[in-house]
Design a protein around this motif. Sequence first.
Motif, mmCIF file in Angstrom:
data_model
loop_
_atom_site.group_PDB
_atom_site.id
_atom_site.type_symbol
_atom_site.label_atom_id
_atom_site.label_comp_id
_atom_site.label_asym_id
_atom_site.label_seq_id
_atom_site.Cartn_x
_atom_site.Cartn_y
_atom_site.Cartn_z
ATOM 1 N N LEU A 66 0.897 -1.161 0.010
ATOM 2 C CA LEU A 66 -0.070 -0.134 0.119
ATOM 3 C C LEU A 66 0.839 1.303 -0.151
ATOM 4 C CD1 LEU A 66 -2.475 -1.096 2.770
ATOM 5 C CD2 LEU A 66 -3.185 -1.048 0.539
ATOM 6 N N ARG A 67 0.263 2.219 -0.789
ATOM 7 C CA ARG A 67 1.014 3.564 -0.652
ATOM 8 C C ARG A 67 0.053 4.627 -1.054
ATOM 9 N NH1 ARG A 67 3.908 7.072 -3.913
ATOM 10 N NH2 ARG A 67 3.576 6.926 -6.262
ATOM 11 N N MET A 68 0.314 5.940 -0.252
ATOM 12 C CA MET A 68 -0.366 7.008 -0.795
ATOM 13 C C MET A 68 0.573 7.904 -1.495
ATOM 14 S SD MET A 68 -1.868 10.101 1.596
ATOM 15 C CE MET A 68 -2.259 8.930 2.942
ATOM 16 N N PRO A 69 0.130 8.279 -2.695
ATOM 17 C CA PRO A 69 0.913 8.925 -3.777
ATOM 18 C C PRO A 69 0.929 10.382 -3.408
ATOM 19 C CG PRO A 69 -1.177 8.389 -4.885
ATOM 20 C CD PRO A 69 -1.015 7.581 -3.422
ATOM 21 N N ALA A 70 2.151 11.240 -3.564
ATOM 22 C CA ALA A 70 2.281 12.378 -3.262
ATOM 23 C C ALA A 70 2.046 13.405 -4.595
ATOM 24 C CB ALA A 70 3.594 12.904 -2.832
ATOM 25 N N HIS A 71 0.873 13.109 -5.419
ATOM 26 C CA HIS A 71 0.742 13.721 -6.542
ATOM 27 C C HIS A 71 -0.723 14.233 -6.481
ATOM 28 C CE1 HIS A 71 0.282 15.120 -10.381
ATOM 29 N NE2 HIS A 71 1.545 14.923 -10.985
ATOM 30 N N PRO A 72 -0.940 15.521 -6.601
ATOM 31 C CA PRO A 72 -2.526 16.006 -6.500
ATOM 32 C C PRO A 72 -3.573 15.272 -7.369
ATOM 33 C CG PRO A 72 -0.968 17.894 -7.423
ATOM 34 C CD PRO A 72 -0.063 16.802 -6.921
ATOM 35 N N ILE A 73 -3.103 15.079 -8.791
ATOM 36 C CA ILE A 73 -3.953 14.336 -9.765
ATOM 37 C C ILE A 73 -4.352 13.136 -9.292
ATOM 38 C CG2 ILE A 73 -4.166 13.645 -11.929
ATOM 39 C CD1 ILE A 73 -2.776 16.217 -12.921
ATOM 40 N N ALA A 74 -3.053 12.406 -8.692
ATOM 41 C CA ALA A 74 -3.497 10.687 -8.411
ATOM 42 C C ALA A 74 -4.546 11.023 -7.086
ATOM 43 C CB ALA A 74 -1.897 10.283 -7.966
ATOM 44 N N LEU A 75 -4.263 11.687 -6.095
ATOM 45 C CA LEU A 75 -4.906 11.732 -4.809
ATOM 46 C C LEU A 75 -6.536 12.368 -5.249
ATOM 47 C CD1 LEU A 75 -2.551 13.234 -2.315
ATOM 48 C CD2 LEU A 75 -3.310 10.933 -2.477
ATOM 49 N N ALA A 76 -6.532 13.442 -6.223
ATOM 50 C CA ALA A 76 -8.021 13.685 -6.417
ATOM 51 C C ALA A 76 -8.539 12.460 -7.370
ATOM 52 C CB ALA A 76 -7.808 14.917 -7.450
ATOM 53 N N LEU A 77 -7.887 11.884 -8.178
ATOM 54 C CA LEU A 77 -8.462 10.566 -9.072
ATOM 55 C C LEU A 77 -9.014 9.575 -7.901
ATOM 56 C CD1 LEU A 77 -8.994 9.151 -11.638
ATOM 57 C CD2 LEU A 77 -6.632 8.168 -11.489
ATOM 58 N N ILE A 78 -8.136 8.997 -6.895
ATOM 59 C CA ILE A 78 -8.424 8.270 -5.913
ATOM 60 C C ILE A 78 -10.047 8.535 -5.244
ATOM 61 C CG2 ILE A 78 -7.932 6.652 -3.910
ATOM 62 C CD1 ILE A 78 -5.123 7.065 -5.006
ATOM 63 N N ARG A 79 -9.744 9.773 -5.053
ATOM 64 C CA ARG A 79 -11.149 10.186 -4.357
ATOM 65 C C ARG A 79 -12.224 10.298 -4.983
ATOM 66 N NH1 ARG A 79 -6.984 14.653 -2.258
ATOM 67 N NH2 ARG A 79 -6.208 13.538 -0.066
ATOM 68 N N ALA A 80 -12.061 10.829 -6.088
ATOM 69 C CA ALA A 80 -13.254 10.866 -7.165
ATOM 70 C C ALA A 80 -13.712 9.539 -7.484
ATOM 71 C CB ALA A 80 -12.819 11.677 -8.403
ATOM 72 N N ALA A 81 -12.798 8.556 -7.707
ATOM 73 C CA ALA A 81 -13.236 7.163 -7.958
ATOM 74 C C ALA A 81 -13.979 6.508 -6.652
ATOM 75 C CB ALA A 81 -12.336 6.309 -8.419
ATOM 76 N N GLY A 82 -13.609 6.902 -5.481
ATOM 77 C CA GLY A 82 -14.127 6.436 -4.479
ATOM 78 C C GLY A 82 -13.599 4.880 -3.996
ATOM 79 N N VAL A 83 -12.450 4.536 -4.664
ATOM 80 C CA VAL A 83 -12.072 3.264 -4.598
ATOM 81 C C VAL A 83 -10.576 3.270 -4.557
ATOM 82 C CG1 VAL A 83 -14.057 1.706 -5.085
ATOM 83 C CG2 VAL A 83 -12.395 2.730 -6.849
ATOM 84 N N PRO A 84 -9.851 2.374 -3.634
ATOM 85 C CA PRO A 84 -8.410 2.386 -3.975
ATOM 86 C C PRO A 84 -8.098 1.769 -5.280
ATOM 87 C CG PRO A 84 -9.171 0.923 -1.927
ATOM 88 C CD PRO A 84 -10.329 1.395 -2.632
ATOM 89 N N LEU A 85 -6.864 2.016 -5.937
ATOM 90 C CA LEU A 85 -6.271 1.846 -7.169
ATOM 91 C C LEU A 85 -5.407 0.767 -7.115
ATOM 92 C CD1 LEU A 85 -6.913 5.370 -9.059
ATOM 93 C CD2 LEU A 85 -8.380 3.360 -8.691
ATOM 94 N N ALA A 86 -5.255 -0.330 -7.906
ATOM 95 C CA ALA A 86 -4.348 -1.076 -8.311
ATOM 96 C C ALA A 86 -3.615 -0.611 -9.287
ATOM 97 C CB ALA A 86 -4.625 -2.582 -8.549
ATOM 98 N N ALA A 87 -2.054 -0.239 -9.113
ATOM 99 C CA ALA A 87 -1.518 0.664 -10.230
ATOM 100 C C ALA A 87 0.022 0.138 -10.277
ATOM 101 C CB ALA A 87 -1.891 2.112 -9.967
ATOM 102 N N PRO A 88 0.405 -0.720 -11.072
ATOM 103 C CA PRO A 88 1.916 -0.868 -11.303
ATOM 104 C C PRO A 88 2.168 0.351 -12.430
ATOM 105 C CG PRO A 88 0.529 -2.224 -12.924
ATOM 106 C CD PRO A 88 -0.198 -1.524 -11.947
ATOM 107 N N SER A 89 3.547 0.320 -12.622
ATOM 108 C CA SER A 89 3.866 1.455 -13.782
ATOM 109 C C SER A 89 3.279 1.152 -15.093
ATOM 110 C CB SER A 89 5.307 1.486 -13.730
ATOM 111 O OG SER A 89 5.904 0.158 -14.354
ATOM 112 N N ALA A 90 3.220 2.259 -15.848
ATOM 113 C CA ALA A 90 2.275 2.296 -16.967
ATOM 114 C C ALA A 90 2.967 1.860 -17.985
ATOM 115 C CB ALA A 90 1.413 3.726 -17.409
ATOM 116 N N ASN A 91 3.741 1.043 -18.343
ATOM 117 C CA ASN A 91 4.434 0.581 -19.289
ATOM 118 C C ASN A 91 4.500 -0.925 -19.438
ATOM 119 O OD1 ASN A 91 5.668 -0.170 -16.914
ATOM 120 N ND2 ASN A 91 7.872 -0.152 -17.463
ATOM 121 N N ARG A 92 5.132 -1.597 -20.755
ATOM 122 C CA ARG A 92 5.127 -3.073 -20.880
ATOM 123 C C ARG A 92 6.146 -3.673 -19.899
ATOM 124 N NH1 ARG A 92 0.858 -3.391 -24.141
ATOM 125 N NH2 ARG A 92 1.166 -2.000 -25.914
ATOM 126 N N PHE A 93 6.070 -4.803 -19.251
ATOM 127 C CA PHE A 93 6.586 -5.337 -18.457
ATOM 128 C C PHE A 93 8.084 -5.354 -18.742
ATOM 129 C CE2 PHE A 93 8.405 -9.378 -16.202
ATOM 130 C CZ PHE A 93 7.973 -8.919 -15.014
#
Length: 246
Positions: A122-149
Motif C-alpha cells: 500500500l502507498r499514498m502517492p504525493a501527486h495532487p492528480i493521483a489523490l484527486a483521482l482516487i477520491r473521485a473514484a471512491g475506491v483504492p487503485l491497483a496501479a503498477p507502472s504504465a509500461n510494458r513489463f
Amino acid sequence: MPPNAAPGEIEHAACLLRAGGIVAFPTETVYGLGANVLDAAAVARIYAVKGRPGTSPLIVHVASIEMAKSLVANWPELADRLARRFWPGPLTLVLEKKMETRSENEPLIPAIVTAGLPTVGLRMPAHPIALALIRAAGVPLAAPSANRFTELSPATADHVRRSLGNDVDFILDGGPCKVGIESTVLSLTEPTPTLLRPGGISRTELEEIVGPIASAQQVQTGAHPAPGMHRRHYSPRNTLYLATDG
C-alpha cells in the motif's frame, strides 16, 4: 482542480475506473496504470496490457491512512509511524491483507492483485492528480507502472502513449514526474522490517524511523512479495558501454 488537469478529466477518468476501465495517471514517482482494486476483471486487463506475469503483485494506491487501514488485517504502530512520516510519498508498506469477504466466495482484495499472497503493498502517492483521482473514484487503485513489463517506467504521459498506445482507456497528463523511479517497498510482515525494493525513500531514511532493516532474499520460484524482484526489470533497450580511464 489540481494543476495540469483539464476541467472534467479527473471525473471522466474516475467514471471509467468505476465502470471497469484502466486509466494511466501521474504520481510523484512514475506514471501508474490504474484499475479499481476490487474489480478482478479490470485488474486482469492491467496484467494483459503490460504482459506482466501473475507472480508479480500490484501496489495498491490509497488517498488516506484510513483507506489503507480498511484493506489490512492489522495496522501496526510501526506502519503508523512510517505513514505519518513518508506519506504522501514514495514508500510502499507491505502488510497482511484483510481476509473478510465482500460476498460468499470473493475476498476483499481479489487474489489477482496480490499474486495469490496473503499480503498487500500500500502507498499514498504525493501527486495532487493521483489523490484527486482516487477520491473521485471512491475506491483504492491497483496501479503498477504504465509500461510494458520489464521496460523502463514512464515519467511523462508521452512515455505512456509510446509504450501502451491505445491499450489504455484514458491518460491523465500531469506533466513530468518529480522522482522518476519507483517507490521503496518495505515489508512489515516479519519481526524485522525487510527492504523488498529500493526506491524513492533511502534505506538510511527508513532506518532513522525503524532501526536496522533486513534485505530481501532472492525469489527463485512462485509469487514475489513485491514488484521489481524479477531477474529482469526496468530495463533500457540501448546498449551500455563502460569506459575505463576515460
